[in-house]
Design a protein around this motif. Structure first.
Motif, PDB file in Angstrom:
ATOM      1  N   SER A  88       0.846  -1.194   0.000  1.00 38.73           N
ATOM      2  CA  SER A  88       0.000   0.000   0.000  1.00 38.73           C
ATOM      3  C   SER A  88       0.878   1.239   0.000  1.00 38.73           C
ATOM      4  O   SER A  88       2.075   1.170   0.290  1.00 38.73           O
ATOM      5  N   TYR A  89       0.276   2.367  -0.339  1.00 35.69           N
ATOM      6  CA  TYR A  89       0.995   3.637  -0.315  1.00 35.69           C
ATOM      7  C   TYR A  89      -0.015   4.770  -0.168  1.00 35.69           C
ATOM      8  O   TYR A  89      -1.229   4.575  -0.345  1.00 35.69           O
ATOM      9  N   SER A  90       0.491   5.949   0.169  1.00 34.28           N
ATOM     10  CA  SER A  90      -0.370   7.122   0.343  1.00 34.28           C
ATOM     11  C   SER A  90       0.038   8.208  -0.643  1.00 34.28           C
ATOM     12  O   SER A  90       1.228   8.395  -0.910  1.00 34.28           O
ATOM     13  N   ILE A  91      -0.946   8.922  -1.179  1.00 35.46           N
ATOM     14  CA  ILE A  91      -0.701  10.047  -2.071  1.00 35.46           C
ATOM     15  C   ILE A  91      -1.622  11.202  -1.684  1.00 35.46           C
ATOM     16  O   ILE A  91      -2.530  11.038  -0.865  1.00 35.46           O
ATOM     17  N   ARG A 109      17.304  -7.670 -10.246  1.00 35.13           N
ATOM     18  CA  ARG A 109      17.212  -7.267 -11.652  1.00 35.13           C
ATOM     19  C   ARG A 109      15.857  -6.655 -12.017  1.00 35.13           C
ATOM     20  O   ARG A 109      15.609  -6.360 -13.184  1.00 35.13           O
ATOM     21  N   ASN A 110      14.960  -6.464 -11.055  1.00 32.21           N
ATOM     22  CA  ASN A 110      13.704  -5.759 -11.322  1.00 32.21           C
ATOM     23  C   ASN A 110      13.936  -4.251 -11.297  1.00 32.21           C
ATOM     24  O   ASN A 110      14.782  -3.752 -10.552  1.00 32.21           O
ATOM     25  N   HIS A 111      13.173  -3.532 -12.123  1.00 34.09           N
ATOM     26  CA  HIS A 111      13.198  -2.074 -12.127  1.00 34.09           C
ATOM     27  C   HIS A 111      11.764  -1.578 -11.961  1.00 34.09           C
ATOM     28  O   HIS A 111      10.837  -2.153 -12.535  1.00 34.09           O
ATOM     29  N   LEU A 112      11.594  -0.520 -11.199  1.00 36.15           N
ATOM     30  CA  LEU A 112      10.272   0.057 -10.975  1.00 36.15           C
ATOM     31  C   LEU A 112      10.357   1.567 -11.126  1.00 36.15           C
ATOM     32  O   LEU A 112      11.211   2.210 -10.512  1.00 36.15           O
ATOM     33  N   GLN A 113       9.494   2.137 -11.960  1.00 35.42           N
ATOM     34  CA  GLN A 113       9.431   3.586 -12.108  1.00 35.42           C
ATOM     35  C   GLN A 113       8.101   4.084 -11.566  1.00 35.42           C
ATOM     36  O   GLN A 113       7.037   3.626 -11.980  1.00 35.42           O
ATOM     37  N   ILE A 114       8.160   5.013 -10.634  1.00 30.39           N
ATOM     38  CA  ILE A 114       6.953   5.594 -10.049  1.00 30.39           C
ATOM     39  C   ILE A 114       6.633   6.875 -10.800  1.00 30.39           C
ATOM     40  O   ILE A 114       7.449   7.799 -10.850  1.00 30.39           O
ATOM     41  N   GLN A 115       5.455   6.937 -11.380  1.00 32.77           N
ATOM     42  CA  GLN A 115       5.046   8.074 -12.188  1.00 32.77           C
ATOM     43  C   GLN A 115       3.800   8.721 -11.610  1.00 32.77           C
ATOM     44  O   GLN A 115       3.007   8.072 -10.931  1.00 32.77           O
ATOM     45  N   GLY A 116       3.607   9.991 -11.911  1.00 31.71           N
ATOM     46  CA  GLY A 116       2.419  10.695 -11.458  1.00 31.71           C
ATOM     47  C   GLY A 116       2.607  12.186 -11.613  1.00 31.71           C
ATOM     48  O   GLY A 116       3.725  12.666 -11.794  1.00 31.71           O
ATOM     49  N   PRO A 117       1.528  12.959 -11.535  1.00 27.29           N
ATOM     50  CA  PRO A 117       1.627  14.418 -11.692  1.00 27.29           C
ATOM     51  C   PRO A 117       2.378  15.063 -10.535  1.00 27.29           C
ATOM     52  O   PRO A 117       2.526  14.471  -9.458  1.00 27.29           O
ATOM     53  N   ASN A 118       2.846  16.281 -10.756  1.00 31.53           N
ATOM     54  CA  ASN A 118       3.535  17.022  -9.705  1.00 31.53           C
ATOM     55  C   ASN A 118       2.609  17.268  -8.516  1.00 31.53           C
ATOM     56  O   ASN A 118       1.409  17.496  -8.679  1.00 31.53           O
ATOM     57  N   THR A 124       7.893  12.097  -1.562  1.00 28.96           N
ATOM     58  CA  THR A 124       7.585  11.705  -0.182  1.00 28.96           C
ATOM     59  C   THR A 124       7.448  10.194  -0.066  1.00 28.96           C
ATOM     60  O   THR A 124       7.944   9.576   0.888  1.00 28.96           O
ATOM     61  N   LEU A 125       6.793   9.586  -1.049  1.00 27.39           N
ATOM     62  CA  LEU A 125       6.638   8.132  -1.061  1.00 27.39           C
ATOM     63  C   LEU A 125       7.995   7.448  -1.189  1.00 27.39           C
ATOM     64  O   LEU A 125       8.304   6.507  -0.443  1.00 27.39           O
ATOM     65  N   ILE A 126       8.808   7.933  -2.116  1.00 28.16           N
ATOM     66  CA  ILE A 126      10.132   7.343  -2.330  1.00 28.16           C
ATOM     67  C   ILE A 126      10.977   7.457  -1.064  1.00 28.16           C
ATOM     68  O   ILE A 126      11.661   6.508  -0.658  1.00 28.16           O
ATOM     69  N   ARG A 242       6.794   0.101 -14.801  1.00 31.02           N
ATOM     70  CA  ARG A 242       6.345   1.415 -14.363  1.00 31.02           C
ATOM     71  C   ARG A 242       5.137   1.260 -13.453  1.00 31.02           C
ATOM     72  O   ARG A 242       4.280   0.424 -13.688  1.00 31.02           O
ATOM     73  N   GLN A 243       5.084   2.088 -12.423  1.00 31.61           N
ATOM     74  CA  GLN A 243       3.934   2.093 -11.531  1.00 31.61           C
ATOM     75  C   GLN A 243       3.402   3.515 -11.472  1.00 31.61           C
ATOM     76  O   GLN A 243       4.069   4.408 -10.960  1.00 31.61           O
ATOM     77  N   GLY A 244       2.232   3.752 -12.045  1.00 35.64           N
ATOM     78  CA  GLY A 244       1.641   5.080 -11.983  1.00 35.64           C
ATOM     79  C   GLY A 244       0.887   5.259 -10.680  1.00 35.64           C
ATOM     80  O   GLY A 244       0.232   4.334 -10.199  1.00 35.64           O
ATOM     81  N   ILE A 245       0.985   6.442 -10.090  1.00 39.68           N
ATOM     82  CA  ILE A 245       0.193   6.741  -8.901  1.00 39.68           C
ATOM     83  C   ILE A 245      -0.711   7.907  -9.235  1.00 39.68           C
ATOM     84  O   ILE A 245      -0.279   8.942  -9.708  1.00 39.68           O
TER      85      ILE A 245
END
Length: 246
Positions: A88-91, A109-118, A124-126, A242-245
């Protein structure tokens, strides 16, 4: 003619001296605000942008001097089990904190990109994941975390570059080897003079180079990068997931 040249040189010297003082004053303020966190980091970010412009006006840097040789951030060895679990996470949405459920399992070897608007709370999540304060994420035991922040608040501005790089090598569990420290520094354009400077006195681009040099020496099992290409030294990135929030 000689008098004119001398006068021009003296004028430029005085101008550079004033700009140097202004740059240092702004660095001190930016460093102070960056350590405060919250909205003060936005103030620090604007001040760093101002510092970069002032430094560009003061120093004529050749393009070839900004070229970084390819380098590799090697991974922590002997990682067998899972590295990171996020359930879980908070936004922030419309100025209200919203909790979301998810199911993310990071392995080698996994990569994750967290995306989302400004303004949604990506940094803060990172940060909460990197520091282990996020209730919905868990970094598994024994995993070494390398964390690059865009405001460089993970660096100790009172340390010299050499001490900071030495500490990274100690954190990796490796034997302290001065040759390794200096060769890594040189690869990232950190000169023998610069390596003895206090981090708080460095330009923003130089702080970025120190941050990457630390990661090279640290050899993290989990590498967390918060906008690593914001600075003038552009670096290649690779992402497989990629993980969009939102």
């Amino acid at each position: 003619m000689v008098e004119d040249i001398a006068a021009r040189i003296e004028k430029e010297r005085r101008l550079n001296a004033r700009m140097a003082k202004g740059i240092q004053d702004n660095k001190d303020k930016a460093n102070f605000f960056a350590q405060k966190g919250g909205k003060m980091r936005n103030v620090a970010k604007k001040m760093r942008e101002k510092i970069e412009k002032m430094e560009e006006e003061k120093v004529d840097t050749r393009k070839e001097d900004k070229t970084i040789r390819p380098f590799t951030i090697e991974a922590q060895e002997n990682i067998i089990d899972d590295i990171l679990t996020i359930t879980s996470y908070s936004i922030m949405q419309n100025h209200v904190e919203v909790h979301k459920s998810t199911k993310i399992l990071m392995v080698r070897r996994n990569h994750l990109q967290i995306q989302g608007p400004n303004g949604i709370g990506k940094s803060t999540l990172i940060e909460s994941i990197a520091k282990g304060t996020s209730e919905g994420s868990h970094i598994h035991e024994g995993i070494r975390v390398g964390y690059y922040r865009q405001d460089f608040s993970t660096l100790n501005f009172d340390e010299t570059v050499y001490v900071s790089l030495t500490n990274a090598l100690v954190e990796s569990g490796s034997e302290v080897n001065e040759g390794n420290i200096r060769s890594t520094a040189a690869q990232l354009l950190i000169t023998s003079d610069l390596i003895q400077s206090k981090i708080g006195d460095l330009s923003e681009g130089q702080k970025g180079l120190v941050s990457f040099a630390r990661l090279v020496l640290l050899k993290p099992g989990l590498l967390i990068l918060d906008e690593p290409t914001n600075q003038s030294h552009k670096l290649p990135t690779h992402t497989s997931h990629r993980q969009g929030i939102k």
